[in-house]
Scaffold this motif. Structure first.
Motif, PDB file in Angstrom:
ATOM      1  N   LEU A 152      -3.147  27.694  86.719  1.00  0.00           N
ATOM      2  CA  LEU A 152      -4.299  27.585  87.626  1.00  0.00           C
ATOM      3  C   LEU A 152      -4.222  28.643  88.717  1.00  0.00           C
ATOM      4  O   LEU A 152      -3.134  28.979  89.178  1.00  0.00           O
ATOM      5  N   PRO A 153      -5.387  29.142  89.151  1.00  0.00           N
ATOM      6  CA  PRO A 153      -5.395  30.063  90.287  1.00  0.00           C
ATOM      7  C   PRO A 153      -4.934  29.358  91.572  1.00  0.00           C
ATOM      8  O   PRO A 153      -4.883  28.135  91.646  1.00  0.00           O
ATOM      9  N   SER A 154      -4.663  30.141  92.571  1.00  0.00           N
ATOM     10  CA  SER A 154      -4.168  29.631  93.857  1.00  0.00           C
ATOM     11  C   SER A 154      -5.281  28.944  94.652  1.00  0.00           C
ATOM     12  O   SER A 154      -6.474  29.155  94.383  1.00  0.00           O
ATOM     13  N   PRO A 155      -4.900  28.161  95.657  1.00  0.00           N
ATOM     14  CA  PRO A 155      -5.918  27.590  96.552  1.00  0.00           C
ATOM     15  C   PRO A 155      -6.788  28.673  97.192  1.00  0.00           C
ATOM     16  O   PRO A 155      -7.993  28.493  97.345  1.00  0.00           O
ATOM     17  N   ALA A 156      -6.177  29.819  97.515  1.00  0.00           N
ATOM     18  CA  ALA A 156      -6.947  30.920  98.127  1.00  0.00           C
ATOM     19  C   ALA A 156      -8.034  31.405  97.164  1.00  0.00           C
ATOM     20  O   ALA A 156      -9.156  31.717  97.593  1.00  0.00           O
ATOM     21  N   TRP A 157      -7.731  31.481  95.865  1.00  0.00           N
ATOM     22  CA  TRP A 157      -8.716  31.901  94.869  1.00  0.00           C
ATOM     23  C   TRP A 157      -9.868  30.904  94.820  1.00  0.00           C
ATOM     24  O   TRP A 157     -11.042  31.299  94.825  1.00  0.00           O
ATOM     25  N   PHE A 158      -9.544  29.611  94.754  1.00  0.00           N
ATOM     26  CA  PHE A 158     -10.596  28.593  94.717  1.00  0.00           C
ATOM     27  C   PHE A 158     -11.468  28.676  95.966  1.00  0.00           C
ATOM     28  O   PHE A 158     -12.693  28.599  95.884  1.00  0.00           O
ATOM     29  N   ALA A 159     -10.845  28.840  97.137  1.00  0.00           N
ATOM     30  CA  ALA A 159     -11.612  28.922  98.389  1.00  0.00           C
ATOM     31  C   ALA A 159     -12.558  30.121  98.355  1.00  0.00           C
ATOM     32  O   ALA A 159     -13.738  30.009  98.724  1.00  0.00           O
ATOM     33  N   PRO A 180     -10.727  30.366 104.454  1.00  0.00           N
ATOM     34  CA  PRO A 180      -9.630  30.870 103.630  1.00  0.00           C
ATOM     35  C   PRO A 180      -8.393  29.997 103.860  1.00  0.00           C
ATOM     36  O   PRO A 180      -8.108  29.612 104.995  1.00  0.00           O
ATOM     37  N   THR A 181      -7.701  29.675 102.808  1.00  0.00           N
ATOM     38  CA  THR A 181      -6.525  28.825 102.938  1.00  0.00           C
ATOM     39  C   THR A 181      -5.551  29.134 101.823  1.00  0.00           C
ATOM     40  O   THR A 181      -5.946  29.615 100.763  1.00  0.00           O
ATOM     41  N   GLU A 182      -4.300  28.873 102.069  1.00  0.00           N
ATOM     42  CA  GLU A 182      -3.260  29.058 101.059  1.00  0.00           C
ATOM     43  C   GLU A 182      -2.763  27.713 100.534  1.00  0.00           C
ATOM     44  O   GLU A 182      -1.860  27.660  99.709  1.00  0.00           O
ATOM     45  N   THR A 183      -3.336  26.620 101.048  1.00  0.00           N
ATOM     46  CA  THR A 183      -2.861  25.290 100.661  1.00  0.00           C
ATOM     47  C   THR A 183      -4.037  24.415 100.241  1.00  0.00           C
ATOM     48  O   THR A 183      -5.189  24.694 100.561  1.00  0.00           O
ATOM     49  N   TRP A 184      -3.722  23.341  99.559  1.00  0.00           N
ATOM     50  CA  TRP A 184      -4.743  22.375  99.146  1.00  0.00           C
ATOM     51  C   TRP A 184      -4.996  21.420 100.312  1.00  0.00           C
ATOM     52  O   TRP A 184      -4.641  20.254 100.256  1.00  0.00           O
ATOM     53  N   ASP A 185      -5.599  21.960 101.372  1.00  0.00           N
ATOM     54  CA  ASP A 185      -5.874  21.119 102.538  1.00  0.00           C
ATOM     55  C   ASP A 185      -7.116  20.260 102.292  1.00  0.00           C
ATOM     56  O   ASP A 185      -7.852  20.441 101.325  1.00  0.00           O
TER      57      ASP A 185
END
Length: 75
Positions: free
Chosen positions: A11-18, A30-35
Protein backbone atom coordinates in the motif's frame (compact mmCIF):
# COMPACT_ATOMS: atom_id res chain seq x y z
CA UNK A 1 -7.61 -4.22 -11.70
CA UNK A 2 -3.89 -4.02 -12.50
CA UNK A 3 -3.47 -1.09 -10.09
CA UNK A 4 -5.38 -2.90 -7.38
CA UNK A 5 -3.13 -5.93 -7.72
CA UNK A 6 0.03 -3.87 -7.36
CA UNK A 7 -1.41 -2.06 -4.33
CA UNK A 8 -2.37 -5.37 -2.73
CA UNK A 9 1.34 -6.17 -2.58
CA UNK A 10 2.29 -2.85 -0.99
CA UNK A 11 0.00 0.00 0.00
CA UNK A 12 1.11 3.58 -0.60
CA UNK A 13 2.03 5.77 2.37
CA UNK A 14 -0.40 7.97 4.32
CA UNK A 15 1.24 10.96 2.59
CA UNK A 16 0.32 9.48 -0.82
CA UNK A 17 -3.31 8.94 0.22
CA UNK A 18 -3.50 12.50 1.61
CA UNK A 19 -2.10 13.97 -1.63
CA UNK A 20 -4.48 11.90 -3.79
CA UNK A 21 -7.48 12.92 -1.67
CA UNK A 22 -6.47 16.60 -1.96
CA UNK A 23 -6.49 16.20 -5.76
CA UNK A 24 -10.10 15.04 -5.42
CA UNK A 25 -10.93 18.24 -3.53
CA UNK A 26 -10.97 16.85 0.00
CA UNK A 27 -9.61 19.12 2.72
CA UNK A 28 -6.88 17.00 4.25
CA UNK A 29 -3.52 18.20 5.51
CA UNK A 30 -0.28 16.60 4.42
CA UNK A 31 0.55 13.89 6.92
CA UNK A 32 2.94 10.99 7.36
CA UNK A 33 0.65 9.07 9.72
CA UNK A 34 -2.83 7.58 9.73
CA UNK A 35 -4.21 10.36 11.90
CA UNK A 36 -7.91 10.83 12.63
CA UNK A 37 -8.49 13.58 10.02
CA UNK A 38 -7.00 11.42 7.25
CA UNK A 39 -9.00 8.36 8.31
CA UNK A 40 -12.20 10.44 8.37
CA UNK A 41 -11.58 11.89 4.91
CA UNK A 42 -10.69 8.46 3.55
CA UNK A 43 -13.98 7.12 4.94
CA UNK A 44 -15.88 9.96 3.23
CA UNK A 45 -14.17 9.14 -0.07
CA UNK A 46 -14.98 5.45 0.34
CA UNK A 47 -18.61 6.26 1.19
CA UNK A 48 -18.92 8.14 -2.10
CA UNK A 49 -17.01 5.80 -4.41
CA UNK A 50 -17.29 2.43 -2.65
CA UNK A 51 -20.27 2.44 -0.31
CA UNK A 52 -20.00 -1.30 0.32
CA UNK A 53 -17.21 -0.62 2.82
CA UNK A 54 -16.29 2.80 4.16
CA UNK A 55 -14.29 2.12 7.30
CA UNK A 56 -11.55 4.69 6.59
CA UNK A 57 -8.93 1.95 6.39
CA UNK A 58 -6.58 2.14 3.44
CA UNK A 59 -6.70 -0.83 1.13
CA UNK A 60 -5.73 -1.77 -2.41
CA UNK A 61 -9.16 -1.03 -3.86
CA UNK A 62 -9.25 2.50 -2.41
CA UNK A 63 -5.72 3.20 -3.65
CA UNK A 64 -6.62 1.99 -7.14
CA UNK A 65 -9.79 4.12 -7.20
CA UNK A 66 -7.80 7.21 -6.27
CA UNK A 67 -5.16 6.51 -8.90
CA UNK A 68 -7.75 6.02 -11.64
CA UNK A 69 -9.72 9.12 -10.66
CA UNK A 70 -6.57 11.27 -10.54
CA UNK A 71 -5.08 9.98 -13.78
CA UNK A 72 -4.66 12.83 -16.26
CA UNK A 73 -7.23 12.58 -19.00
CA UNK A 74 -5.92 12.16 -22.52
CA UNK A 75 -7.44 14.26 -25.28
Amino acid sequence: AEQQLSYSRELPSPAWFAAQLRQQGYAVSPTETWDKPLVNVLAAFQMKYRPARFDGLADAETAALLQVLNRPSTP
